[in-house]
Design an enzyme around this catalytic site. Structure first.
Site, PDB file in Angstrom:
ATOM      1  N   GLY A 239      39.004  37.498  36.295  1.00  0.00           N
ATOM      2  CA  GLY A 239      38.234  36.281  36.053  1.00  0.00           C
ATOM      3  C   GLY A 239      36.950  36.104  36.817  1.00  0.00           C
ATOM      4  CD  GLU A 275      46.278  40.894  35.512  1.00  0.00           C
ATOM      5  OE1 GLU A 275      45.748  39.979  34.849  1.00  0.00           O
ATOM      6  OE2 GLU A 275      47.502  41.090  35.540  1.00  0.00           O
ATOM      7  N   GLY A 277      38.075  42.465  34.548  1.00  0.00           N
ATOM      8  CA  GLY A 277      37.546  43.166  33.384  1.00  0.00           C
ATOM      9  C   GLY A 277      36.036  43.067  33.380  1.00  0.00           C
ATOM     10  NE  ARG A 278      33.439  37.408  31.813  1.00  0.00           N
ATOM     11  CZ  ARG A 278      33.458  36.864  30.581  1.00  0.00           C
ATOM     12  NH1 ARG A 278      32.435  37.026  29.796  1.00  0.00           N
ATOM     13  NH2 ARG A 278      34.498  36.147  30.182  1.00  0.00           N
ATOM     14  NE  ARG A 314      31.237  37.212  26.158  1.00  0.00           N
ATOM     15  CZ  ARG A 314      30.450  36.438  26.856  1.00  0.00           C
ATOM     16  NH1 ARG A 314      29.144  36.619  26.826  1.00  0.00           N
ATOM     17  NH2 ARG A 314      30.947  35.487  27.592  1.00  0.00           N
ATOM     18  CE1 TYR A 318      35.109  32.727  23.660  1.00  0.00           C
ATOM     19  CE2 TYR A 318      33.689  34.651  23.748  1.00  0.00           C
ATOM     20  CZ  TYR A 318      34.940  34.099  23.618  1.00  0.00           C
ATOM     21  OH  TYR A 318      36.022  34.910  23.450  1.00  0.00           O
ATOM     22  CB  CYS A 346      25.659  35.799   4.491  1.00  0.00           C
ATOM     23  SG  CYS A 346      24.715  37.191   3.883  1.00  0.00           S
ATOM     24  CE1 TYR A 375      37.511  40.238  27.490  1.00  0.00           C
ATOM     25  CE2 TYR A 375      35.830  39.735  29.125  1.00  0.00           C
ATOM     26  CZ  TYR A 375      37.153  39.943  28.795  1.00  0.00           C
ATOM     27  OH  TYR A 375      38.114  39.877  29.778  1.00  0.00           O
TER      28      TYR A 375
HETATM   29  N1  LLP Z   1      43.998  39.197  33.138  1.00  0.00           N
HETATM   30  C1  LLP Z   1      44.387  38.374  32.142  1.00  0.00           C
HETATM   31  C2  LLP Z   1      45.792  38.014  32.038  1.00  0.00           C
HETATM   32  C3  LLP Z   1      43.432  37.890  31.233  1.00  0.00           C
HETATM   33  O1  LLP Z   1      43.817  37.067  30.251  1.00  0.00           O
HETATM   34  C4  LLP Z   1      42.075  38.258  31.363  1.00  0.00           C
HETATM   35  C5  LLP Z   1      41.065  37.788  30.417  1.00  0.00           C
HETATM   36  C6  LLP Z   1      41.721  39.128  32.403  1.00  0.00           C
HETATM   37  C7  LLP Z   1      42.711  39.568  33.276  1.00  0.00           C
HETATM   38  C8  LLP Z   1      40.321  39.628  32.610  1.00  0.00           C
HETATM   39  O2  LLP Z   1      39.434  38.612  32.868  1.00  0.00           O
HETATM   40  P1  LLP Z   1      37.928  38.968  33.301  1.00  0.00           P
HETATM   41  O3  LLP Z   1      37.985  39.596  34.680  1.00  0.00           O
HETATM   42  O4  LLP Z   1      37.379  39.900  32.298  1.00  0.00           O
HETATM   43  O5  LLP Z   1      37.257  37.661  33.294  1.00  0.00           O
HETATM   44  N2  LLP Z   1      36.369  37.038  25.221  1.00  0.00           N
HETATM   45  C9  LLP Z   1      35.977  36.179  26.318  1.00  0.00           C
HETATM   46  C10 LLP Z   1      36.776  36.454  27.570  1.00  0.00           C
HETATM   47  C11 LLP Z   1      38.270  36.319  27.384  1.00  0.00           C
HETATM   48  C12 LLP Z   1      39.055  36.633  28.608  1.00  0.00           C
HETATM   49  C13 LLP Z   1      40.515  36.629  28.333  1.00  0.00           C
HETATM   50  N3  LLP Z   1      41.351  37.033  29.420  1.00  0.00           N
HETATM   51  C14 LLP Z   1      34.483  36.334  26.565  1.00  0.00           C
HETATM   52  O6  LLP Z   1      33.829  37.089  25.852  1.00  0.00           O
HETATM   53  O7  LLP Z   1      33.936  35.668  27.433  1.00  0.00           O
END
Ligand code: LLP
Length: 421
Positions: A239, A275, A277-278, A314, A318, A346, A375
């Site tokens: 997150g 965890e 990701g982004r 995105r 969002y 379209c 994403y």
């Molecule tokens: N762990 C869990 C259980 C999650 O649900 C998520 C993201 C992460 C880790 C990774 O979060 P990060 O570090 O990437 O923030 N599609 C959306 C983002 C959805 C995130 C969902 N869960 C966007 O494009 O902003």
């Protein structure tokens, strides 16, 4: 920091110029930088040491197996939310004992496959899931290591669609009910409690909500231990947000996040998992597109690109901002003008930016969307019968196509005509 810089007036990914990639694969395409992926992963490694820890990359942000393997080679674990993501991690060579399985709706079949293939832990999100997992594990004569995802009722102060830690969200078990659920878990056959899991949302730009959540987890650890549970692992979720604009955003750094983790749970003697990701993949990727037409509208100019909302959803989903820059560096001091930057799909929602100032650009010019490594490709679709676009990985002076653009035939031939047609 990333590795997408202008050199001699041309935007490069590491040592490779984007027009060179465009000439080889056509536009639009995604391009990722190995050096940036590695750098971001290492920031988390450093931030958490010397704690006993595992950084599990959130596969949902970018599941390409070349990206996963790049990170796995550095020792990354993986956080998956479907058996498809699990199989991607496996295909990238990640051993099962480095894969954590999150998600609110794991099916029995997914549980079975993960147990057979090897899994570090399931992050269980409900009592029905806990009971199902117990049944599946028992039927296989296996033991499922679990944490229970608690919902700490903390406001992550992010976009409502990606906040997960409030009690009205579908995620986890309310933290007040944790004791009874752990008590049930301890009695179920085939279940081994190993820790606690929490994840409160994505694109957090402040540390405070993490602090609130982690303090609650620390408190719960003491309570559960007093109840006799062996809590040896804390999964603190992902997150941490990234800057989407170059100018005015300064989200917290992994180092500060690591210090917060040490301060809140470091004394508990637990192995810590995160965890992200982004923060690892987001600024490690660009979406590169060509201008198809410059259309003069009523009081505005539309820049119509060959990339669309199906390639990068995105902005329309969002209202997200992505910096968009010309691949050929504008001359210093050149006048900017506002463009509505849109795709060919379209619907009006297929708009990337309104009145976005850009130096003059024309048909055939290349533009790059920054911060598109997370994403982006992962959420792409074939809407409007637009085939998924290729992904390219750069490593120094080398680049390779890590997902090919399907042909129209490949896309269409997945459909089947029933006998009566
Ligand atoms: N762990 C869990 C259980 C999650 O649900 C998520 C993201 C992460 C880790 C990774 O979060 P990060 O570090 O990437 O923030 N599609 C959306 C983002 C959805 C995130 C969902 N869960 C966007 O494009 O902003």
């Amino acid at each position: 920091m990333d590795h997408f810089l202008y050199r001699n007036g041309i935007l490069h990914a590491e040592d490779v110029s984007l027009p060179e990639i465009a000439a080889a694969v056509g536009t639009p395409f995604y391009v990722y930088s190995t050096a940036t992926l590695e750098r971001h992963f290492r920031l988390f490694q450093e931030a958490l040491s010397p704690l006993d820890h595992l950084v599990c990359f959130a596969v949902k942000s970018n599941g390409n197996i070349a990206v996963l393997k790049t990170l796995a080679r550095l020792g990354a674990g993986m956080d998956v939310v479907s058996i498809g993501e699990y199989l991607r991690a496996k295909a990238a060579g990640v051993p099962g004992d480095r894969i954590v399985f999150s998600g609110v709706g794991k099916t029995r079949e997914e549980m079975r496959m993960a147990l057979e293939g090897g899994i570090r832990q399931f992050n269980v999100e409900s009592e029905p899931e806990l009971r199902a997992l117990s049944e599946v594990a028992k039927s296989l004569g296996a033991t499922a290591p679990i944490t229970i995802r608690v919902n700490p009722d903390v406001d992550a102060r992010t976009h409502e669609k990606i906040a997960t830690g409030k009690k009205e969200n579908k995620f986890g078990i309310p933290i007040e009910r944790a004791r009874e659920v752990y008590a049930e878990a301890a009695c179920l056959p085939g279940i081994e409690v190993v820790g606690i899991d929490v994840h409160i949302g994505s694109q957090l730009t402040e540390l405070e909500p993490f602090e609130q959540a982690y303090l609650k987890v620390a408190e719960l650890t003491a309570v559960l231990r007093a109840d006799g549970h062996e809590i040896r692992r804390l999964d603190l979720g992902g997150g941490l947000g990234i800057p989407y604009t170059r100018s005015n955003e300064a989200p917290p750094l992994p180092l500060d996040y690591g210090a917060l983790i040490k301060r809140t749970v470091g004394h508990l003697g637990c192995e810590v998992e995160i965890e992200p990701g982004r923060l690892i993949s987001g600024n490690a990727g660009l979406l590169v597109a060509s201008v198809i037409y410059l259309k003069h509208g009523e009081g505005r100019d539309f820049l119509i690109l060959d990339a669309a909302m199906n390639d990068l959803v995105r902005p329309s989903m969002y209202g997200a901002h992505h910096d968009i820059v010309p691949v050929i560096e504008p001359a210093p001091g050149v006048d900017q003008q506002p463009y509505d930057i849109v795709g060919p799909v379209c619907e009006t929602g297929d708009t990337f930016a309104r009145a976005r100032p850009l130096p003059p650009v024309g048909e055939g010019d290349l533009v790059a969307f920054r911060s598109a490594g997370a994403y982006g490709a992962a959420m792409a679709s074939e809407y409007n019968a637009r085939p998924l676009i290729p992904e390219v990985l750069v490593h120094g002076q080398q680049f390779a196509v890590i997902r090919e653009r399907p042909t129209y035939d490949e896309m269409i031939n997945r459909d089947r005509l029933p006998a009566w047609l």
